[in-house]
Design a protein around this motif. Structure first.
Motif, PDB file in Angstrom:
ATOM      1  N   SER A  61      -5.074 -63.534 -13.658  1.00  0.00           N
ATOM      2  CA  SER A  61      -3.797 -63.108 -13.081  1.00  0.00           C
ATOM      3  C   SER A  61      -3.898 -61.673 -12.576  1.00  0.00           C
ATOM      4  CB  SER A  61      -2.677 -63.222 -14.122  1.00  0.00           C
ATOM      5  OG  SER A  61      -2.528 -64.566 -14.480  1.00  0.00           O
ATOM      6  N   SER A 104       1.684 -64.054 -14.519  1.00  0.00           N
ATOM      7  CA  SER A 104       1.172 -64.753 -15.707  1.00  0.00           C
ATOM      8  C   SER A 104       1.350 -66.258 -15.546  1.00  0.00           C
ATOM      9  CB  SER A 104       1.938 -64.281 -16.951  1.00  0.00           C
ATOM     10  OG  SER A 104       1.617 -65.083 -18.052  1.00  0.00           O
ATOM     11  N   SER A 156       1.060 -68.588 -17.726  1.00  0.00           N
ATOM     12  CA  SER A 156       1.817 -69.158 -18.843  1.00  0.00           C
ATOM     13  C   SER A 156       3.218 -68.578 -18.966  1.00  0.00           C
ATOM     14  CB  SER A 156       1.075 -68.884 -20.145  1.00  0.00           C
ATOM     15  OG  SER A 156       0.893 -67.473 -20.290  1.00  0.00           O
ATOM     16  N   THR A 201       1.917 -64.578 -21.945  1.00  0.00           N
ATOM     17  CA  THR A 201       0.892 -63.618 -22.376  1.00  0.00           C
ATOM     18  C   THR A 201       1.579 -62.358 -22.881  1.00  0.00           C
ATOM     19  OG1 THR A 201      -0.623 -64.528 -20.788  1.00  0.00           O
ATOM     20  CG2 THR A 201      -1.115 -62.312 -21.585  1.00  0.00           C
ATOM     21  N   GLU A 247     -16.774 -66.879 -19.006  1.00  0.00           N
ATOM     22  CA  GLU A 247     -15.979 -67.630 -19.976  1.00  0.00           C
ATOM     23  C   GLU A 247     -16.471 -69.061 -20.160  1.00  0.00           C
ATOM     24  OE1 GLU A 247     -11.774 -68.131 -19.101  1.00  0.00           O
ATOM     25  OE2 GLU A 247     -12.176 -68.191 -16.966  1.00  0.00           O
TER      26      GLU A 247
HETATM   27  O1  M6R Z   1      -1.178 -67.029 -18.702  1.00  0.00           O
HETATM   28  P1  M6R Z   1      -1.721 -65.786 -18.059  1.00  0.00           P
HETATM   29  O2  M6R Z   1      -1.932 -65.926 -16.590  1.00  0.00           O
HETATM   30  O3  M6R Z   1      -0.932 -64.561 -18.383  1.00  0.00           O
HETATM   31  O4  M6R Z   1      -3.165 -65.582 -18.703  1.00  0.00           O
HETATM   32  C1  M6R Z   1      -3.901 -64.430 -18.430  1.00  0.00           C
HETATM   33  C2  M6R Z   1      -5.350 -64.589 -18.809  1.00  0.00           C
HETATM   34  O5  M6R Z   1      -5.461 -64.819 -20.191  1.00  0.00           O
HETATM   35  C3  M6R Z   1      -6.023 -65.735 -18.061  1.00  0.00           C
HETATM   36  O6  M6R Z   1      -5.921 -65.575 -16.687  1.00  0.00           O
HETATM   37  C4  M6R Z   1      -7.516 -65.815 -18.446  1.00  0.00           C
HETATM   38  O7  M6R Z   1      -8.191 -64.712 -17.954  1.00  0.00           O
HETATM   39  C5  M6R Z   1      -8.105 -67.117 -17.898  1.00  0.00           C
HETATM   40  N1  M6R Z   1      -8.582 -67.930 -18.973  1.00  0.00           N
HETATM   41  C6  M6R Z   1      -9.229 -66.911 -16.988  1.00  0.00           C
HETATM   42  O8  M6R Z   1      -9.748 -68.120 -16.526  1.00  0.00           O
END
Ligand code: M6R
Length: 615
Positions: free
Chosen positions: A310, A354, A356, A359, A495
């Protein structure tokens, strides 16, 4: 990250909890557990497991041979923060009497001082977790005469941190008490059942009539009963949430794993995200934005915050906002913003990005920006997520549920949505030349088809990935819009494949990192035909001169670039500002292939969680 599901009522609440746990699995977890109040109301039945990838199967096996009829049940998936991932640290945790059980997401920050007090008053703790503290605190309140809900309310007054909790007590067999601060929790009831869950998806098989708890609210959930109180004990009306999607959308649909399914859903994610928002003539409309044209014109500066993929989307958006809307724009890692005392001048618009919407770092950054006077927007994929509810306005992506831990379609949808917003802002501010809105809208609307063309070459990307799957040192380079693409490509490789992959601005390599380059190093460069192409290729030569193998993302038909590289990931040409949307896709496929060739679980990479609800 941790997930909570609680079900009471129904003929088989244990089966509903097991089903809910399976739906929570995608968040990433290292152990899991279930507790249920035995129908006699005298005791709790509990089972826990800490087997990577197999914990829920173990719980199911135990449940098959296990308890008699149960009343209220709680399930939990844990991602270790305090205490190793082991069975004894897995939730649910019990008090000394074994009659109170708690599951918890988040962190109780003052757990050490609370544990010391509990130890002094003779409580016996059996785990290294912060969570268990709450079971003992509640026990003490119950011993002092409180019922479960009142005990939880009193305990909340002394807890510090961000958390969501759910508890049962053998003496109140149909009741689940739930409470939250920052970490999300939804609750719902019907005449014959009650449900509590950290994710809407996990609650849907019990009821679609769900309510989101606000910070510091305590809910009593039982069949036919939903009572919510604030910390002073006053009754409050919980906020109803609108669930517009179904659980079926989150199944694999014939693909070997969620990640490949989600990579293939990217054309749709891009098209759906733009639908009704950008029209071919250049008109834009963003329904939940919450800012009218005048407020948009008053924007003096945009601050974009996010984590991981993000954040990379924020880095791309900064360019579009500056070039199209002529507004100063900065991107910052959410976990850094909060602690650096940022000065936010009047007219700052903060956009927290984000997938989700949960975060915790991004949520706190959003709160901090608001506290310092900014208007805040949440850009999220999850309707009614905590961030969506707290922001002044929302930019919803429409990628559909993303299950794979690695962001793919949600990242592409973020890029598209942020660029649509940049266009919207540019139109409001009148910063585009005549004809430009239509041209830019055309470029955005063409992206879904371009991603489709990229995916036609999927096998080329996968075979290149397989060819380099034994390499241990990767460097991802790019300049300007190519840099966030390189960063995202490197993140995917790290990752998923557990391989060192360093992303760097191509022009910066000679200021230090070039000393790492030697034969065996693999450099992946974003080498599409932008105005900086010559400079990028000069950097490529510097790498090759030191023995690196150089692979690159290059435009279809660009033979010259192909000749200068050792391997190419071909993409259809697009204009520079929208190019990250197409250039990132081959890098996702490349990382996927390396990870699969190494035998890794691409949907659930080790140590990672889909939703990061701790700081
Ligand atoms: O839900 P979010 O977009 O806030 O999450 C942010 C990061 O944890 C997320 O983008 C993470 O870097 C991914 N697993 C990358 O593939």
């Amino acid at each position: 990250m941790c997930g909570i599901i609680g079900v009471t009522g129904l003929s088989d609440p244990l089966a509903a909890v097991l089903e809910g746990l399976e739906l929570l699995e995608y968040r990433g977890y290292d152990s899991a557990g279930i507790v249920g109040v035995e129908a006699s109301g005298q005791a709790l039945w509990r089972v826990r497991a800490a087997e990577h990838g197999g914990s829920i199967d173990r719980l199911r096996a135990e449940a098959d041979g296990g308890p008699g009829p149960l009343r209220a049940c709680l399930g939990h998936t844990r991602w270790a923060t305090h205490g190793a991932p082991s069975e004894e640290n897995a939730h649910p945790h019990l008090d000394c009497s074994g009659r109170v059980a708690v599951v918890h997401n988040g962190i109780i920050e003052n757990h050490r001082e609370l544990a010391a007090e509990l130890d002094r008053s003779g409580h016996k703790r059996t785990s290294a977790t912060d969570t268990e503290i709450l079971a003992h605190l509640v026990e003490a309140e119950i011993d002092a005469g409180a019922d479960l809900a009142e005990a939880v309310r009193r305990c909340l007054l002394v807890l510090r941190g961000d958390f969501a909790v759910a508890l049962v007590h053998a003496a109140e067999p149909d009741l689940i008490v739930a409470a939250r601060r920052t970490s999300p929790l939804v609750v719902g009831t019907t005449a014959s059942a009650g449900v509590v869950a950290s994710d809407v998806a996990a609650a849907l098989s019990t009821t679609r009539q769900l309510y989101a708890l606000e910070d510091d609210q305590v809910a009593e959930v039982a069949p036919g009963r939903l009572l919510v109180r604030d910390l002073e004990g006053r009754r409050v009306e919980p906020a109803r949430i609108d669930v517009a999607w179904s659980v079926e959308r989150a199944l694999k649909g014939g693909y070997p794993d969620f990640m490949s399914k989600e990579i293939h859903e990217q054309p749709r994610a891009a098209a759906d995200t733009l639908l009704g928002r950008v029209s071919p003539g250049g008109a834009t409309e963003i329904e939940e934005l919450g800012l009218d044209e005048e407020e948009l014109r008053a924007t003096r500066r945009v601050l974009l915050v996010g984590c991981g993929s993000s954040y990379h989307a924020c880095l791309v958006a900064r360019h579009a906002l500056e070039r199209w809307a002529a507004v100063p724009a900065e991107a910052e890692i959410a976990s850094e913003l909060r602690y650096r005392e940022p000065v936010l001048a009047e007219g700052t618009l903060a956009i927290a990005v984000s997938q989700s919407g949960e975060t915790v770092d991004s949520l706190h950054a959003m709160r901090e920006a608001r506290r310092r006077g900014a208007r805040v927007l949440a850009l999220t994929n999850v309707v009614d997520s905590v961030m969506a509810r707290e922001a002044d306005g929302v930019l919803y992506t429409r990628a559909g549920p993303e299950v794979g831990v690695a962001s793919t379609k949600s990242h592409v949808a973020q890029l598209v949505m942020l660029e649509a917003f940049a266009l919207h802002l540019a139109r409001a501010r009148g910063t585009l030349r005549e004809g430009e809105p239509g041209r830019l809208a055309g470029e955005l609307l063409g992206l879904a088809a371009s991603i489709g063309r990229v995916l036609e070459r999927e096998e080329d990307y996968l075979s290149l990935g397989r060819r380099f799957s034994a390499s241990e040192n990767f460097y991802y380079l790019g300049r300007r819009l190519g840099l966030p693409v390189a960063m995202e490509g490197a993140l995917k490789l790290k990752e998923l494949a557990y391989v060192r992959a360093e992303a760097y601005p191509a022009g910066e390599m000679k200021h230090g990192p070039i000393s790492l380059i030697e034969p065996g190093a693999v450099v992946v460069v974003v080498a599409t035909r932008t105005p900086l192409w010559e400079k990028v290729m000069a950097n490529v030569e510097e790498m090759r001169a030191r023995g690196a193998t150089v692979l690159g993302v290059a435009d279809e038909g660009d033979e010259e670039t192909a000749r200068l590289l050792d391997g190419v990931l071909v993409v259809p040409p697009t204009s520079e500002l929208v190019s990250p949307v197409v250039c990132v896709v081959p890098l996702q496929c490349f990382a996927y292939a390396v990870a699969r060739a190494r035998g890794n679980d691409v949907d659930r990479p080790r140590n990672l969680a889909k939703v990061v609800t701790v700081e």
